[in-house]
Design a protein around this motif. Structure first.
Motif, PDB file in Angstrom:
ATOM      1  N   ALA A  66       0.840  -1.203   0.000  1.00  0.00           N
ATOM      2  CA  ALA A  66       0.000   0.000   0.000  1.00  0.00           C
ATOM      3  C   ALA A  66       0.875   1.253   0.000  1.00  0.00           C
ATOM      4  N   LEU A  67       1.948   1.229   0.765  1.00  0.00           N
ATOM      5  CA  LEU A  67       2.865   2.371   0.786  1.00  0.00           C
ATOM      6  C   LEU A  67       3.579   2.528  -0.553  1.00  0.00           C
ATOM      7  N   VAL A  68       3.935   1.420  -1.169  1.00  0.00           N
ATOM      8  CA  VAL A  68       4.566   1.481  -2.491  1.00  0.00           C
ATOM      9  C   VAL A  68       3.593   2.093  -3.494  1.00  0.00           C
ATOM     10  N   ARG A  69       2.330   1.723  -3.403  1.00  0.00           N
ATOM     11  CA  ARG A  69       1.304   2.276  -4.299  1.00  0.00           C
ATOM     12  C   ARG A  69       1.245   3.798  -4.161  1.00  0.00           C
ATOM     13  N   VAL A  70       1.267   4.278  -2.942  1.00  0.00           N
ATOM     14  CA  VAL A  70       1.246   5.732  -2.710  1.00  0.00           C
ATOM     15  C   VAL A  70       2.521   6.374  -3.257  1.00  0.00           C
ATOM     16  N   ALA A  71       3.649   5.729  -3.048  1.00  0.00           N
ATOM     17  CA  ALA A  71       4.921   6.257  -3.553  1.00  0.00           C
ATOM     18  C   ALA A  71       4.888   6.366  -5.077  1.00  0.00           C
ATOM     19  N   LEU A  72       4.319   5.375  -5.737  1.00  0.00           N
ATOM     20  CA  LEU A  72       4.211   5.422  -7.196  1.00  0.00           C
ATOM     21  C   LEU A  72       3.309   6.569  -7.644  1.00  0.00           C
ATOM     22  N   GLN A  73       2.219   6.791  -6.924  1.00  0.00           N
ATOM     23  CA  GLN A  73       1.346   7.925  -7.251  1.00  0.00           C
ATOM     24  C   GLN A  73       2.118   9.230  -7.123  1.00  0.00           C
ATOM     25  N   TYR A  74       2.869   9.358  -6.055  1.00  0.00           N
ATOM     26  CA  TYR A  74       3.668  10.567  -5.843  1.00  0.00           C
ATOM     27  C   TYR A  74       4.692  10.752  -6.956  1.00  0.00           C
ATOM     28  N   ARG A  75       5.375   9.683  -7.303  1.00  0.00           N
ATOM     29  CA  ARG A  75       6.349   9.764  -8.398  1.00  0.00           C
ATOM     30  C   ARG A  75       5.678  10.207  -9.689  1.00  0.00           C
ATOM     31  N   ASN A  76       4.520   9.603  -9.988  1.00  0.00           N
ATOM     32  CA  ASN A  76       3.805   9.924 -11.221  1.00  0.00           C
ATOM     33  C   ASN A  76       3.276  11.353 -11.233  1.00  0.00           C
ATOM     34  N   GLU A  77       3.102  11.944 -10.056  1.00  0.00           N
ATOM     35  CA  GLU A  77       2.677  13.342  -9.951  1.00  0.00           C
ATOM     36  C   GLU A  77       3.869  14.298 -10.019  1.00  0.00           C
ATOM     37  N   GLY A  78       5.077  13.755 -10.143  1.00  0.00           N
ATOM     38  CA  GLY A  78       6.262  14.585 -10.273  1.00  0.00           C
ATOM     39  C   GLY A  78       6.903  14.994  -8.962  1.00  0.00           C
ATOM     40  N   LYS A  79       6.526  14.347  -7.876  1.00  0.00           N
ATOM     41  CA  LYS A  79       7.134  14.659  -6.573  1.00  0.00           C
ATOM     42  C   LYS A  79       8.568  14.132  -6.549  1.00  0.00           C
ATOM     43  N   THR A  80       9.389  14.754  -5.732  1.00  0.00           N
ATOM     44  CA  THR A  80      10.773  14.296  -5.595  1.00  0.00           C
ATOM     45  C   THR A  80      10.820  13.040  -4.731  1.00  0.00           C
ATOM     46  N   ALA A  81      11.957  12.375  -4.774  1.00  0.00           N
ATOM     47  CA  ALA A  81      12.142  11.194  -3.928  1.00  0.00           C
ATOM     48  C   ALA A  81      12.050  11.585  -2.458  1.00  0.00           C
ATOM     49  N   GLN A  82      12.616  12.733  -2.106  1.00  0.00           N
ATOM     50  CA  GLN A  82      12.561  13.191  -0.711  1.00  0.00           C
ATOM     51  C   GLN A  82      11.119  13.460  -0.291  1.00  0.00           C
ATOM     52  N   GLU A  83      10.327  14.113  -1.138  1.00  0.00           N
ATOM     53  CA  GLU A  83       8.914  14.371  -0.822  1.00  0.00           C
ATOM     54  C   GLU A  83       8.148  13.061  -0.665  1.00  0.00           C
ATOM     55  N   THR A  84       8.433  12.120  -1.537  1.00  0.00           N
ATOM     56  CA  THR A  84       7.770  10.816  -1.477  1.00  0.00           C
ATOM     57  C   THR A  84       8.141  10.085  -0.196  1.00  0.00           C
ATOM     58  N   TYR A  85       9.423  10.062   0.099  1.00  0.00           N
ATOM     59  CA  TYR A  85       9.913   9.413   1.318  1.00  0.00           C
ATOM     60  C   TYR A  85       9.256  10.024   2.554  1.00  0.00           C
TER      61      TYR A  85
END
Length: 182
Positions: A66-85
């Protein structure tokens, strides 16, 4: 293990990866987060632009996914790795788990219950309901008798503390589809 993590991160760095959000299993179950962080730091010595954000999900399997799913959404929205983390780390303690153990012998094999407890509990049809605590360790929330009471327990918890309309509910089973459907 360390070598597997090191080789995995080294290959990514050699291929040009610069920012990676890496998910391990809960630190309450395994030292994998520490091992991954050490391997990433060692790769960074030779590849200074290579940054790995190691997420300790404080959960495993479905909660981790579930957390990976959210991380992928964040990545696809153009968020940085730090923001996603940062965001997924903030979500970790907001995941509810209700794990119903149908077979106490697996808990016995994992050292969570004694042989006598497994035998007696199985004879009495006891179903422990497990969850992850804030340290990522498995804990017993309650013990009920039979699957129907386990399902009723989970339904009551979801009605009282369940997600709003924007959240996810994952129902997973291991060879017990009728129970999962209910």
């Amino acid at each position: 293990n360390y070598e597997s993590h090191y080789q995995h991160f080294l290959k990514m760095a050699q291929e040009g990866a610069e920012e990676v959000v890496h998910f391990t299993i809960s630190s309450g179950l395994s030292p994998t987060k520490t091992v991954a962080a050490k391997a990433a730091a060692d790769v960074k010595k030779d590849y200074p632009k290579f940054e790995v954000y190691v997420v300790d999900p404080l959960t495993a399997t479905v909660g981790q996914g579930a957390l990976v799913r959210v991380a992928l959404q964040y990545r696809n929205e153009g968020k940085t790795a730090q923001e996603t983390y940062d965001y997924v780390n903030g979500l970790r303690l907001h995941i509810q788990h209700f794990i119903v153990a149908n077979d106490l012998y697996y808990l016995k094999r994992g050292g969570r219950v004694s042989g006598v407890s497994a035998a007696v509990g199985s004879m009495l049809n006891i179903r422990p309901i497990l969850s992850f605590d804030n340290d990522g360790k498995l804990v017993v929330l309650d013990k009920v008798k039979g699957n129907k009471k386990a399902i009723a327990y989970i339904k009551a918890k979801l009605e009282k503390e369940g997600p709003d309309e924007h959240d996810y509910v994952f129902i997973v089973h291991t060879d017990n589809e009728p129970c999962a459907k209910e």
